[in-house]
Design a protein around this motif. Structure first.
Motif, mmCIF file in Angstrom:
data_model
loop_
_atom_site.group_PDB
_atom_site.id
_atom_site.type_symbol
_atom_site.label_atom_id
_atom_site.label_comp_id
_atom_site.label_asym_id
_atom_site.label_seq_id
_atom_site.Cartn_x
_atom_site.Cartn_y
_atom_site.Cartn_z
ATOM 1 N N ASP A 18 -1.204 -5.229 3.791
ATOM 2 C CA ASP A 18 -2.211 -3.941 4.235
ATOM 3 C C ASP A 18 -3.252 -4.041 2.922
ATOM 4 O O ASP A 18 -3.173 -2.978 2.387
ATOM 5 N N SER A 19 -3.812 -5.204 2.720
ATOM 6 C CA SER A 19 -4.732 -5.127 1.665
ATOM 7 C C SER A 19 -5.766 -4.185 1.617
ATOM 8 O O SER A 19 -6.201 -3.525 0.699
ATOM 9 N N GLU A 20 -6.545 -3.882 2.804
ATOM 10 C CA GLU A 20 -7.380 -2.940 2.907
ATOM 11 C C GLU A 20 -6.651 -1.683 2.625
ATOM 12 O O GLU A 20 -7.506 -0.865 2.054
ATOM 13 N N GLN A 21 -5.522 -1.335 3.072
ATOM 14 C CA GLN A 21 -5.146 0.127 2.785
ATOM 15 C C GLN A 21 -4.864 0.132 1.205
ATOM 16 O O GLN A 21 -5.107 1.342 0.529
ATOM 17 N N LEU A 22 -4.470 -0.925 0.611
ATOM 18 C CA LEU A 22 -4.173 -0.863 -0.679
ATOM 19 C C LEU A 22 -5.512 -0.561 -1.611
ATOM 20 O O LEU A 22 -5.337 0.190 -2.752
ATOM 21 N N GLY A 64 1.011 -1.208 -0.099
ATOM 22 C CA GLY A 64 -0.007 -0.047 0.075
ATOM 23 C C GLY A 64 0.836 1.304 0.023
ATOM 24 O O GLY A 64 0.631 2.239 -0.649
ATOM 25 N N ALA A 65 1.968 1.282 0.721
ATOM 26 C CA ALA A 65 2.797 2.397 0.944
ATOM 27 C C ALA A 65 3.469 2.734 -0.284
ATOM 28 O O ALA A 65 3.682 3.775 -0.899
ATOM 29 N N LYS A 115 -8.089 0.762 -0.643
ATOM 30 C CA LYS A 115 -8.655 2.125 -0.255
ATOM 31 C C LYS A 115 -7.824 3.135 -1.229
ATOM 32 O O LYS A 115 -8.281 4.135 -1.857
ATOM 33 N N ILE A 116 -6.507 2.906 -1.261
ATOM 34 C CA ILE A 116 -5.740 3.702 -2.173
ATOM 35 C C ILE A 116 -6.052 3.661 -3.500
ATOM 36 O O ILE A 116 -6.128 4.878 -4.083
ATOM 37 N N ASP A 121 1.151 3.986 -2.883
ATOM 38 C CA ASP A 121 0.613 5.595 -2.460
ATOM 39 C C ASP A 121 1.514 6.245 -3.385
ATOM 40 O O ASP A 121 1.284 7.179 -3.716
#
Length: 290
Positions: free
Chosen positions: A33-37, A2-3, A39-40, A6
């Motif tokens: 961090d699949s949820e973060q990915l 995800g980072a 969302k991004i 981003d």
């Protein structure tokens, strides 16, 4: 992951989308961090005007079931509303074995040459399942650069020009309205490639440097792209576009060239091509091909 995504997307938005951004992600496992990915990617899709501005193709390397489930979710469920109010889908996925099948299919097709595989812009590096976009300069054609060329910028046609080559490194370009400018080319010091440039029309007289992609396609550092128009009855088999390739070979090749990254690359769409490589431990697990 995800980072990293981003950073890639922030850089894309900072550049703007006069030239689209086309991302290829090679990954073996479901990111921590699949949820973060997710969302991004959703937030990025909401900010672009159209899906041709920004696309992300995930290549699954190996057979991790969690990764396959997550990437399938991104492929089929991640549809949002763009800044222009249109439904938009910027993500798709493909498995590395599908790419391998397509490359094998192309090699086995008697009407397809190595140049066509290069038109994919996907160079198969074999067992590791890594595929990188890599433009290579092609050698000058023995008949020179004489011909009719279509000039595009972005996705818009800008002009049709005539090029005369004296076969001694000098070019004369005739633009719409019979305005003319000049160009030149020369073999590089290593003898492997040719350098090419041309002058813009007066009064600017700016020098534009080109990258020879193959015998019929040149990309220039001002964002323009030249594609040679074949004479009537002639077909550039080695650099056919995605639609022609899919129709000619079908099967795995047609499937692969429907994927966003490979569709753009095979059509030689002027774009900022970005490759993201997963460096997690799952990329070191042997892929048995099951």
């Amino acid at each position: 992951m995800g980072a990293t995504m981003d950073v890639v997307l922030k850089e894309a938005f900072a550049r703007g989308f006069e030239t689209p951004t086309t991302v290829l992600v090679l990954t073996a496992g479901c990111p921590d961090d699949s949820e973060q990915l997710t969302k991004i990617l959703e937030e990025a899709a909401k900010k672009v005007d159209k899906d041709s501005d920004l696309t992300v193709t995930f290549v699954q390397v190996g057979d991790d079931e969690e990764a396959e489930k997550y990437l399938s979710h991104l492929d089929t469920e991640l549809t949002t509303i763009s800044s222009s109010g249109e439904e938009i889908d910027i993500v798709d996925t493909v498995k590395d074995e599908d790419i391998q099948k397509a490359v094998t299919e192309l090699k086995e097709n008697s009407g397809v040459t190595g140049g066509l595989i290069g038109a994919f812009a996907g160079a198969a590096l074999g067992a590791g399942g890594m595929y990188l976009f890599n433009k290579q300069n092609a050698k000058k054609r023995t008949e020179g650069w004489n011909g009719t060329w279509k000039v595009t910028k972005g996705e818009e046609e800008a002009a049709i020009i005539e090029v005369k080559d004296d076969l001694e490194g000098n070019l004369e370009l005739t633009w719409p309205g019979n305005e003319t400018s000049t160009g030149s080319y020369a073999e590089s010091e290593d003898g492997e490639t040719f350098n090419i440039q041309h002058m813009t029309l007066i009064p600017t007289g700016e020098v534009i440097v080109g990258t020879i992609e193959d015998e019929h396609n040149i990309t220039w550092d001002n964002g323009a792209h030249w594609e040679e128009i074949p004479p009537e009855g002639i077909h550039w088999g080695a650099v056919a576009g995605a639609a022609a390739v899919g129709a000619a070979t079908g099967g795995a090749t047609g499937y692969l060239l429907d994927k966003k990254f490979f569709e753009k690359a095979s059509n030689k769409v002027l774009s900022d091509y970005v490759v993201v490589l997963d460096r997690s431990v799952k990329m070191t697990i042997h892929d048995d091909g099951k």
